[in-house]
Scaffold this motif. Structure first.
Motif, short mmCIF file in Angstrom:
data_model
loop_
_atom_site.label_atom_id
_atom_site.label_comp_id
_atom_site.label_asym_id
_atom_site.label_seq_id
_atom_site.Cartn_x
_atom_site.Cartn_y
_atom_site.Cartn_z
N HIS A 119 -12.50 6.06 6.61
CA HIS A 119 -12.36 6.33 7.93
C HIS A 119 -13.84 6.60 8.84
CE1 HIS A 119 -8.08 7.03 7.24
NE2 HIS A 119 -8.50 7.84 6.34
N VAL A 124 -9.09 2.51 6.52
CA VAL A 124 -7.58 2.62 6.72
C VAL A 124 -7.19 3.64 7.64
CG1 VAL A 124 -7.29 2.24 4.25
CG2 VAL A 124 -8.21 4.33 4.78
N HIS A 183 -4.37 6.79 -2.43
CA HIS A 183 -4.36 8.01 -2.93
C HIS A 183 -3.55 7.86 -4.21
CE1 HIS A 183 -5.79 9.53 0.97
NE2 HIS A 183 -4.86 9.09 1.59
N LYS A 226 -2.91 -0.14 7.49
CA LYS A 226 -2.35 0.87 6.56
C LYS A 226 -1.11 1.57 7.32
CE LYS A 226 -3.88 4.99 6.17
NZ LYS A 226 -4.74 6.43 5.76
N ASP A 250 -12.44 8.46 1.55
CA ASP A 250 -11.43 9.08 2.73
C ASP A 250 -12.37 9.98 3.57
OD1 ASP A 250 -9.51 9.71 3.95
OD2 ASP A 250 -8.43 10.52 2.40
N HIS A 253 -11.48 3.23 0.68
CA HIS A 253 -10.65 3.91 1.64
C HIS A 253 -11.46 4.63 2.64
CE1 HIS A 253 -7.00 6.72 2.35
NE2 HIS A 253 -7.84 7.33 3.10
ZN ZN Z 1 -7.48 8.47 4.51
#
Ligand code: ZN
Length: 457
Positions: free
Chosen positions: A103, A149, A281, A216, A372, A101
């Protein structure tokens, strides 16, 4: 049933390799590209292959060009004459970490979620400046694959190409293209615009045309903007209707690519029943949702460290003070411990979540992990699984082979096996016994290229 495909990266890399071996094409660029025939032999004191099996001693891995050619006992795998030998006999060798995950451009901090996403409204040059820095940190932490994602303006696709061409160092990038989100939903303002089944299909086609490897959808059970930010919808409702989610997933699968969904609680049901391939998540789990994921063979990617964004403002330390990944991990642990000490609500919420993680594993749900955008913190994600009761080896598997399987890239990365990309790291220590050893990354190889020796700044 998983959909398999040759990724954008793979296709281009194969083309590049083919150009190198073609007799008529040894142009001036060939010298800088990876030699497809070059052979490297890695002597591993201990080898963890990422499948979940225990460490084996005295192993050899043979790498030819960008791929693993052989792996096994030192006595049974012979080292070809002329091979470059990398002696890691004092180390634990393992597959490079897969961040499931990611970014690339985001830097979460104590600003609100909206503030964080506003960072994605800056000029693309600024997005790329952050990407260059963030993926370098990820690589130096032992991450050799990132599964993106949601980005903006296809910056992840551009970054993937820059890494592939050797312009900047970085892990292998599996780009998602732009977020798919709805009006009042969760995502950067520019992309909270996709409403209705046909808009979903059009957006999917646009992302596909630009080269997304997967996509996503952000499915949320509460408003994410304006005065209603945080207000839950009616029970079981989400920003997207079933019709919209079904359309997006159907379009993705028609094109032969996978869908992953940001989903928590009952939104997970909508996503799984629509046929998404993985959940991001996966918060607020109950027994029914765990059973549902097992029944559909859909795993989820736990994102622990991002939960500290509300107390985290350390990017200046990363860029200006931290000397190495150990410093960066130590700062992350410190912030985390302080936050737990300062808030009983946070501490008790964590205990509830750790219970969901271990229960999921016991029931057979595939539990993966991702940062994330807490770049460099996969080791802390692994430590969190160990805190939940996973063994260190299970945490390592979650970060490698299992992560790859959850997001459908296991035919390319995540384990050490012949035919897969030579994405290999070595640890000074025994992370399968003490997970904190994951901070001691001593060797990094991505697709046969030795990336060891980068400096932190
Ligand atoms: Zn995210």
């Amino acid at each position: 049933m998983r959909i398999r495909l040759t990724s954008l990266l793979t296709a281009t890399m194969i083309a590049a390799a083919a150009a190198l071996v073609a007799p008529a094409a040894p142009g001036p660029l060939a010298a800088t590209a990876l030699d497809a025939q070059e052979v490297t032999a890695i002597r591993a004191g201990r080898l963890i292959d990422g499948t979940g099996g225990p460490a084996r001693e005295d192993q050899v891995v043979i790498v030819q060009g960008e791929r693993i050619q052989a792996a096994g006992d030192a006595g049974s795998v012979s080292i070809p004459a002329g091979a470059r030998v990398v002696d890691l006999s004092g180390h634990t060798v393992m597959p490079g970490i897969v961040d499931a995950h990611a970014h690339l451009s985001i830097r979460p901090d104590i600003r609100t979620l909206r503030g964080q996403l506003e960072g994605m409204e800056q000029h693309d040059a600024m997005q790329m400046a952050r990407i260059v820095r963030n993926i370098r940190v990820q690589l130096m932490s032992g991450v050799t694959s990132v599964y993106v994602v949601g980005e903006v303006h296809y910056n992840d696709i551009q970054a993937a190409q820059a890494v592939e061409e050797g312009i900047i160092p970085g892990p292998r990038i599996y780009p998602s293209g732009n977020f798919i989100s709805t009006t009042a939903g969760h995502g950067p303002a520019e992309y909270r615009t996709t409403n209705g089944p046909w808009e979903m299909r059009t957006f999917v086609r646009q992302n596909y045309e630009m080269g997304a490897h997967h996509m996503k959808l952000t499915i949320t059970d509460r408003a994410r903007v304006g005065p209603n930010n945080g207000t839950p919808y009616a029970a079981g409702e989400s920003n997207y209707t079933k019709e919209e989610i079904d359309a997006a997933v159907n379009e993705l699968h028609r094109l032969g690519i996978e869908a992953t969904a940001h989903a928590n609680g009952e939104s997970i049901r909508l996503a799984v029943e629509a046929g998404v391939n993985s959940i991001q998540h996966g918060g607020n789990l109950n027994e029914d949702l765990m059973d549902l994921m097992v029944a559909h063979d859909v795993g989820f990617v736990n994102t622990y460290t991002i939960g500290y964004q509300g107390v985290f403002n350390e990017w200046g330390f990363l860029d200006n003070e931290a000397a190495n990944i150990r410093d960066w991990l130590a700062r992350g642990r410190e912030v985390h411990q302080r936050a737990l000490g300062d808030s009983e609500r946070r501490a008790s919420g964590r205990i509830v979540r750790l219970g969901q993680l271990i229960r999921s594993k016991e029931k057979g749900v595939k539990v993966g992990i991702g940062t994330d955008s807490m770049h460099g913190y996969m080791a802390l994600e692994m430590e969190n699984l160990v805190a939940a009761g996973f063994s260190p080896l299970e945490a390592l598997t979650a970060a490698t082979g299992l992560n790859a399987e959850i997001v459908g890239i296991e035919d390319e990365v995540g384990t050490i096996a012949p035919g897969l990309f030579a994405d290999i790291i070595a640890i000074d220590g025994r992370p399968d016994e003490d997970i904190r050893d994951m901070g001691n990354v001593a060797f990094i190889m991505v697709g046969g290229r030795d990336q060891t020796g980068l400096s932190f700044r």
